[in-house]
Design a protein around this motif. Structure first.
Motif, PDB file in Angstrom:
ATOM      1  N   VAL A   1      42.620  39.543  54.693  1.00  0.00           N
ATOM      2  CA  VAL A   1      42.778  39.545  53.236  1.00  0.00           C
ATOM      3  C   VAL A   1      41.589  40.286  52.629  1.00  0.00           C
ATOM      4  O   VAL A   1      40.432  39.935  52.888  1.00  0.00           O
ATOM      5  CB  VAL A   1      42.842  38.109  52.684  1.00  0.00           C
ATOM      6  CG1 VAL A   1      42.904  38.118  51.158  1.00  0.00           C
ATOM      7  CG2 VAL A   1      44.050  37.377  53.262  1.00  0.00           C
ATOM      8  N   ASP A   2      41.842  41.286  51.826  1.00  0.00           N
ATOM      9  CA  ASP A   2      40.783  42.105  51.243  1.00  0.00           C
ATOM     10  C   ASP A   2      40.060  41.334  50.143  1.00  0.00           C
ATOM     11  O   ASP A   2      40.595  41.101  49.066  1.00  0.00           O
ATOM     12  CB  ASP A   2      41.373  43.394  50.674  1.00  0.00           C
ATOM     13  CG  ASP A   2      40.302  44.319  50.112  1.00  0.00           C
ATOM     14  OD1 ASP A   2      39.105  44.025  50.298  1.00  0.00           O
ATOM     15  OD2 ASP A   2      40.662  45.334  49.493  1.00  0.00           O
ATOM     16  N   ASN A   3      38.806  40.958  50.414  1.00  0.00           N
ATOM     17  CA  ASN A   3      38.000  40.263  49.415  1.00  0.00           C
ATOM     18  C   ASN A   3      36.724  41.032  49.098  1.00  0.00           C
ATOM     19  O   ASN A   3      35.719  40.449  48.684  1.00  0.00           O
ATOM     20  CB  ASN A   3      37.651  38.850  49.888  1.00  0.00           C
ATOM     21  CG  ASN A   3      36.707  38.858  51.087  1.00  0.00           C
ATOM     22  OD1 ASN A   3      36.626  39.843  51.815  1.00  0.00           O
ATOM     23  ND2 ASN A   3      35.996  37.760  51.294  1.00  0.00           N
ATOM     24  N   THR A   4      36.760  42.352  49.302  1.00  0.00           N
ATOM     25  CA  THR A   4      35.564  43.158  49.096  1.00  0.00           C
ATOM     26  C   THR A   4      35.119  43.161  47.639  1.00  0.00           C
ATOM     27  O   THR A   4      33.956  43.459  47.342  1.00  0.00           O
ATOM     28  CB  THR A   4      35.803  44.609  49.554  1.00  0.00           C
ATOM     29  OG1 THR A   4      36.979  45.125  48.892  1.00  0.00           O
ATOM     30  CG2 THR A   4      36.030  44.662  51.061  1.00  0.00           C
ATOM     31  N   HIS A   5      36.022  42.842  46.708  1.00  0.00           N
ATOM     32  CA  HIS A   5      35.686  42.800  45.292  1.00  0.00           C
ATOM     33  C   HIS A   5      35.186  41.420  44.865  1.00  0.00           C
ATOM     34  O   HIS A   5      34.930  41.194  43.688  1.00  0.00           O
ATOM     35  CB  HIS A   5      36.916  43.176  44.457  1.00  0.00           C
ATOM     36  CG  HIS A   5      38.157  42.433  44.858  1.00  0.00           C
ATOM     37  ND1 HIS A   5      38.750  42.599  46.090  1.00  0.00           N
ATOM     38  CD2 HIS A   5      38.892  41.517  44.208  1.00  0.00           C
ATOM     39  CE1 HIS A   5      39.817  41.816  46.172  1.00  0.00           C
ATOM     40  NE2 HIS A   5      39.910  41.151  45.039  1.00  0.00           N
ATOM     41  N   ARG A   6      35.004  40.509  45.829  1.00  0.00           N
ATOM     42  CA  ARG A   6      34.535  39.161  45.485  1.00  0.00           C
ATOM     43  C   ARG A   6      33.010  39.090  45.597  1.00  0.00           C
ATOM     44  O   ARG A   6      32.457  38.491  46.514  1.00  0.00           O
ATOM     45  CB  ARG A   6      35.179  38.126  46.423  1.00  0.00           C
ATOM     46  CG  ARG A   6      34.940  36.678  45.975  1.00  0.00           C
ATOM     47  CD  ARG A   6      35.332  35.697  47.056  1.00  0.00           C
ATOM     48  NE  ARG A   6      35.266  34.315  46.600  1.00  0.00           N
ATOM     49  CZ  ARG A   6      34.760  33.328  47.326  1.00  0.00           C
ATOM     50  NH1 ARG A   6      34.287  33.556  48.537  1.00  0.00           N
ATOM     51  NH2 ARG A   6      34.728  32.105  46.833  1.00  0.00           N
ATOM     52  N   ASP A   7      32.334  39.707  44.649  1.00  0.00           N
ATOM     53  CA  ASP A   7      30.880  39.639  44.635  1.00  0.00           C
ATOM     54  C   ASP A   7      30.400  38.267  44.180  1.00  0.00           C
ATOM     55  O   ASP A   7      29.350  37.790  44.602  1.00  0.00           O
ATOM     56  CB  ASP A   7      30.313  40.710  43.701  1.00  0.00           C
ATOM     57  CG  ASP A   7      30.650  42.119  44.180  1.00  0.00           C
ATOM     58  OD1 ASP A   7      30.666  42.333  45.412  1.00  0.00           O
ATOM     59  OD2 ASP A   7      30.905  42.989  43.330  1.00  0.00           O
ATOM     60  N   LEU A   8      31.167  37.638  43.302  1.00  0.00           N
ATOM     61  CA  LEU A   8      30.839  36.317  42.775  1.00  0.00           C
ATOM     62  C   LEU A   8      32.061  35.419  42.878  1.00  0.00           C
ATOM     63  O   LEU A   8      33.195  35.895  42.953  1.00  0.00           O
ATOM     64  CB  LEU A   8      30.404  36.411  41.305  1.00  0.00           C
ATOM     65  CG  LEU A   8      29.121  37.208  41.017  1.00  0.00           C
ATOM     66  CD1 LEU A   8      28.993  37.458  39.524  1.00  0.00           C
ATOM     67  CD2 LEU A   8      27.901  36.482  41.553  1.00  0.00           C
ATOM     68  N   HIS A   9      31.850  34.109  42.875  1.00  0.00           N
ATOM     69  CA  HIS A   9      32.959  33.169  42.849  1.00  0.00           C
ATOM     70  C   HIS A   9      33.580  33.171  41.455  1.00  0.00           C
ATOM     71  O   HIS A   9      32.879  33.244  40.441  1.00  0.00           O
ATOM     72  CB  HIS A   9      32.464  31.752  43.168  1.00  0.00           C
ATOM     73  CG  HIS A   9      32.024  31.580  44.579  1.00  0.00           C
ATOM     74  ND1 HIS A   9      32.123  30.374  45.252  1.00  0.00           N
ATOM     75  CD2 HIS A   9      31.482  32.443  45.460  1.00  0.00           C
ATOM     76  CE1 HIS A   9      31.667  30.519  46.475  1.00  0.00           C
ATOM     77  NE2 HIS A   9      31.256  31.767  46.619  1.00  0.00           N
ATOM     78  N   GLY A  10      34.896  33.083  41.399  1.00  0.00           N
ATOM     79  CA  GLY A  10      35.594  33.009  40.121  1.00  0.00           C
ATOM     80  C   GLY A  10      36.873  32.228  40.290  1.00  0.00           C
ATOM     81  O   GLY A  10      37.563  32.367  41.306  1.00  0.00           O
ATOM     82  N   GLY A  11      37.215  31.390  39.328  1.00  0.00           N
ATOM     83  CA  GLY A  11      38.367  30.508  39.463  1.00  0.00           C
ATOM     84  C   GLY A  11      39.666  31.241  39.727  1.00  0.00           C
ATOM     85  O   GLY A  11      40.380  30.941  40.685  1.00  0.00           O
ATOM     86  N   LEU A  12      40.004  32.229  38.895  1.00  0.00           N
ATOM     87  CA  LEU A  12      41.285  32.914  39.053  1.00  0.00           C
ATOM     88  C   LEU A  12      41.273  33.841  40.262  1.00  0.00           C
ATOM     89  O   LEU A  12      42.244  33.892  41.031  1.00  0.00           O
ATOM     90  CB  LEU A  12      41.618  33.701  37.790  1.00  0.00           C
ATOM     91  CG  LEU A  12      42.999  34.356  37.768  1.00  0.00           C
ATOM     92  CD1 LEU A  12      44.105  33.329  37.962  1.00  0.00           C
ATOM     93  CD2 LEU A  12      43.203  35.122  36.460  1.00  0.00           C
ATOM     94  N   LEU A  13      40.193  34.575  40.448  1.00  0.00           N
ATOM     95  CA  LEU A  13      40.094  35.465  41.601  1.00  0.00           C
ATOM     96  C   LEU A  13      40.214  34.686  42.904  1.00  0.00           C
ATOM     97  O   LEU A  13      40.964  35.072  43.813  1.00  0.00           O
ATOM     98  CB  LEU A  13      38.772  36.225  41.568  1.00  0.00           C
ATOM     99  CG  LEU A  13      38.425  37.039  42.824  1.00  0.00           C
ATOM    100  CD1 LEU A  13      39.479  38.114  43.066  1.00  0.00           C
ATOM    101  CD2 LEU A  13      37.047  37.655  42.697  1.00  0.00           C
TER     102      LEU A  13
END
Length: 245
Positions: free
Chosen positions: A144-156
């Motif tokens: 699963v591509d999570n490369t844009h998850r620099d920070l935790h976020g509820g919706l992301l």
């Protein structure tokens, strides 16, 4: 089947120390497909955010000052989750905070009075014993591509978890529910506001490869005295005028 993939962010780790919710993100699945409906809100917790929570979420106290309190969105939230199966990673954490907020907001009972709960952390530990089973670890393991998850976020995080859950429970190709703020690095097609990875290119055998394949099949058929199943199917299809392709 109606499922809600849910994630929260908080001012700190311990609800018993008075920490509060600062974000709720949720994604609706109908019959295991994204419906396009989401629930997302930031919340004014009425207290300061711990330094550790600020570091992982990037949310500052000042940002939340004009956001609603949980009591102001409780009806919308309960309407969104009512009757569904909630899919949550490390559910005891999120449900504990939600139950505390429900109690402070009024006579709303507990989360399980409104929906059932499935914990994907428990599921992952059963499937991958002895391995790291954080959301990031599962994204890496399942592609699963999570490369844009620099920070935790509820919706992301809810959207990433939806991908992880679908993959763990069916082994199907990842739906890439998580939105991508930048240009996509892979081919995608739209699906009601979400994205799905395009099918891989099919490489077909050329004439020389097909001839070698046929020679191999004939050798196997000869060695088995004509007992191979595919020859029987080909003969039957020729007689009936049907194709086996």
């Amino acid at each position: 089947m109606r499922q809600i993939v849910l994630d929260t962010e908080t001012t700190g780790l311990e609800v018993r120390q008075g920490h509060r919710l600062i974000e709720i993100g949720a994604v609706e699945l109908l019959e295991r497909r994204p419906s396009g409906r989401t629930f997302h809100t930031y919340l004014n917790p009425g207290r300061a955010i711990d330094e550790g929570a600020r570091a992982v979420t990037g949310i500052e106290d000042e940002f939340l000052l004009d956001k609603p309190k949980f009591a102001e969105v409780v009806h919308d939230f309960l309407d969104f989750i009512r009757g569904a199966e909630l899919i949550i990673h490390n559910a005891s954490f999120d449900v504990g905070f939600l139950n505390a907020e429900l109690a402070m907001a009024g006579d709303y009972g507990k989360v399980t009075d409104h929906a059932t709960v499935l914990d994907t952390l428990v599921m992952a530990r059963e499937r991958y014993p002895g391995q790291r089973n954080s959301l990031d670890a599962l994204c890496k393991r399942l592609g699963v591509d999570n490369t844009h998850r620099d920070l935790h976020g509820g919706l992301l995080d809810a959207q990433l978890l939806a991908d992880v859950y679908l993959y763990m429970t069916t082994g199907q190709v990842v739906l890439d529910l998580a939105f991508d703020a930048g240009a996509p690095s892979r081919n995608h097609v739209s699906l009601q506001g979400f994205t799905i990875t395009a099918r891989p290119k099919v490489l077909r055998a050329n004439e020389a490869e097909a001839a070698l394949h046929e020679q191999r099949l004939q050798a196997i058929d000869k060695a088995s005295n004509g007992a191979t199943v595919w020859r029987t199917l080909v003969d039957e299809s020729v007689e009936s005028g049907q194709s086996v392709a």
